[in-house]
Design a protein around this motif. Structure first.
Motif, mmCIF file in Angstrom:
data_model
loop_
_atom_site.group_PDB
_atom_site.id
_atom_site.type_symbol
_atom_site.label_atom_id
_atom_site.label_comp_id
_atom_site.label_asym_id
_atom_site.label_seq_id
_atom_site.Cartn_x
_atom_site.Cartn_y
_atom_site.Cartn_z
ATOM 1 N N VAL A 106 0.838 -1.197 0.000
ATOM 2 C CA VAL A 106 0.000 0.000 0.000
ATOM 3 C C VAL A 106 0.877 1.251 0.000
ATOM 4 O O VAL A 106 2.048 1.200 0.354
ATOM 5 C CB VAL A 106 -0.953 0.031 1.218
ATOM 6 N N SER A 107 0.255 2.351 -0.386
ATOM 7 C CA SER A 107 0.934 3.638 -0.347
ATOM 8 C C SER A 107 0.071 4.597 0.466
ATOM 9 O O SER A 107 -1.145 4.643 0.295
ATOM 10 C CB SER A 107 1.116 4.171 -1.771
ATOM 11 N N ARG A 108 0.724 5.329 1.353
ATOM 12 C CA ARG A 108 0.012 6.299 2.196
ATOM 13 C C ARG A 108 0.930 7.501 2.370
ATOM 14 O O ARG A 108 2.027 7.382 2.891
ATOM 15 C CB ARG A 108 -0.320 5.688 3.558
ATOM 16 N N GLY A 109 0.461 8.667 1.928
ATOM 17 C CA GLY A 109 1.237 9.889 2.115
ATOM 18 C C GLY A 109 2.627 9.818 1.512
ATOM 19 O O GLY A 109 3.575 10.346 2.077
ATOM 20 N N GLY A 110 2.758 9.142 0.378
ATOM 21 C CA GLY A 110 4.047 9.027 -0.283
ATOM 22 C C GLY A 110 4.930 7.908 0.232
ATOM 23 O O GLY A 110 5.986 7.638 -0.319
ATOM 24 N N GLN A 111 4.526 7.244 1.296
ATOM 25 C CA GLN A 111 5.288 6.126 1.861
ATOM 26 C C GLN A 111 4.674 4.803 1.402
ATOM 27 O O GLN A 111 3.464 4.635 1.426
ATOM 28 C CB GLN A 111 5.256 6.180 3.395
ATOM 29 N N VAL A 112 5.525 3.878 1.005
ATOM 30 C CA VAL A 112 5.064 2.561 0.571
ATOM 31 C C VAL A 112 5.359 1.554 1.670
ATOM 32 O O VAL A 112 6.444 1.573 2.261
ATOM 33 C CB VAL A 112 5.766 2.144 -0.745
ATOM 34 N N ALA A 113 4.381 0.700 1.955
ATOM 35 C CA ALA A 113 4.544 -0.316 3.000
ATOM 36 C C ALA A 113 4.019 -1.654 2.503
ATOM 37 O O ALA A 113 3.030 -1.713 1.759
ATOM 38 C CB ALA A 113 3.800 0.100 4.258
ATOM 39 N N THR A 114 4.673 -2.722 2.921
ATOM 40 C CA THR A 114 4.208 -4.078 2.623
ATOM 41 C C THR A 114 3.595 -4.628 3.908
ATOM 42 O O THR A 114 4.216 -4.599 4.964
ATOM 43 C CB THR A 114 5.366 -4.975 2.174
ATOM 44 N N VAL A 115 2.346 -5.093 3.773
ATOM 45 C CA VAL A 115 1.604 -5.606 4.923
ATOM 46 C C VAL A 115 1.316 -7.083 4.694
ATOM 47 O O VAL A 115 0.734 -7.448 3.666
ATOM 48 C CB VAL A 115 0.275 -4.835 5.107
#
Length: 119
Positions: A106-115
């Protein structure tokens, strides 16, 4: 919905991005006794991407706090979400056997994270 919007059922995760409009998908029944969802609804943005539109109380997304309304869904188990034309295609990626794991990027506020989520 309005012109150009598509609706369907599905479930996913994505970060907050204000001002997006497009299709909505609802997370309803998993479609089978052994199928489980991730606890959120999503909609298609005008650019063709997918955004989390709501989080189901008590579902994985709400319990974990890792998936929030407005998150952009980038990938599900290695499949890029942006090019999935129909909500059903995304739903099929997100649904799985209860207890199975699913990797969501996912991407939130320009940050990408793997969940890593468990259905």
């Amino acid at each position: 919905g309005g012109e150009g919007e598509r609706e369907g059922e599905g479930e996913g995760a994505a970060p907050e991005q204000p001002g997006s409009a497009g299709s909505r998908a609802s997370v309803g029944s998993a479609g089978g006794k052994d199928r489980a969802t991730l606890g959120f609804k999503y909609r298609q943005a005008r650019d063709g991407g997918w955004l989390v539109s709501s989080v189901k109380p008590g579902g994985f997304a709400a319990r974990s706090g890792l998936i929030k309304v407005g998150d952009a869904l980038l990938e599900v188990d290695g499949t890029k979400c942006h090019f999935l034309g129909k909500p059903e295609h995304l739903r099929d990626l997100l649904l799985g056997h209860a207890g199975s794991e699913c990797k969501v990027v996912v991407s939130r506020g320009g940050q990408v994270a793997t969940v890593l989520v468990t259905r």
